[in-house]
Design an enzyme around this catalytic site. Sequence first.
Site, PDB file in Angstrom:
ATOM      1  N   GLY A  30       0.825  -1.192   0.000  1.00  0.00           N
ATOM      2  CA  GLY A  30       0.000   0.000   0.000  1.00  0.00           C
ATOM      3  C   GLY A  30       0.862   1.246   0.000  1.00  0.00           C
ATOM      4  N   CYS A  31       0.317   2.342   0.475  1.00  0.00           N
ATOM      5  CA  CYS A  31       1.057   3.607   0.504  1.00  0.00           C
ATOM      6  C   CYS A  31       2.411   3.427   1.169  1.00  0.00           C
ATOM      7  CB  CYS A  31       0.246   4.658   1.245  1.00  0.00           C
ATOM      8  SG  CYS A  31       1.133   6.208   1.495  1.00  0.00           S
TER       9      CYS A  31
END
Length: 220
Positions: free
Chosen positions: A45-46
């Site tokens: 993810g981020c």
Amino acid sequence: MKRIHLLALSLLLLAGCAQGQSKDTSPATLPALKDGEAVATFAGGCFWALEEGMNQLKGVREVISGYAGGNVKNPTYEQVGTDLTGHAESVQVYYDPKVISYTQLLDAFFAGHDPTTLNRQGPDAGRDYRSVAFYRTPAEKAEILAAIKRTNESKHYANPVVTEVTPITVFYPAENYHQNYFSLHPDQPYIQRVSLPKVEKLRKAMAGHLKNNTALTMND
């Protein structure tokens, strides 16, 4: 960050505009590997949260945010966000295997994000947010598969792990303004609402391996 639900998007935009034209969009420089050091690459993810979480582990010297798993050379953040380059937001971890093992890094990785959501992490959706464990050797591949098996058997997550197990080809460092973003922008709404809970989850799972045992706090 992008392609997120309306509420999260509005919070993000409030802080994102504050950086304005001061952003350093030149790519970061990858550190030289020191004697006895090893390197590992993950996507979860981020990259802001995963970079911060991995940086808090004993034995980790440096973590660089960047892009891996795609087919475009030297991609930009904007290009990766189109989902047309094939890259995932990733982190590269430079660590001392005598202090922290690759298996322990995998434990941190699987604790620090949700490896059961396909092409999504929380409000962020797209293949650039997919979960990937990149390996460099057959031994690392075997350790990743064993970690996935452990995670599934633990029933910690309600659904099975969907993390990709992929050989690393090349890691491209992200722009300088993405590096250490979590620590430099602690009050940014996305950091407070999305990144911080993920970092705390990693810290809780790796309590015996932290450089600093002081708990992080979320602002009201």
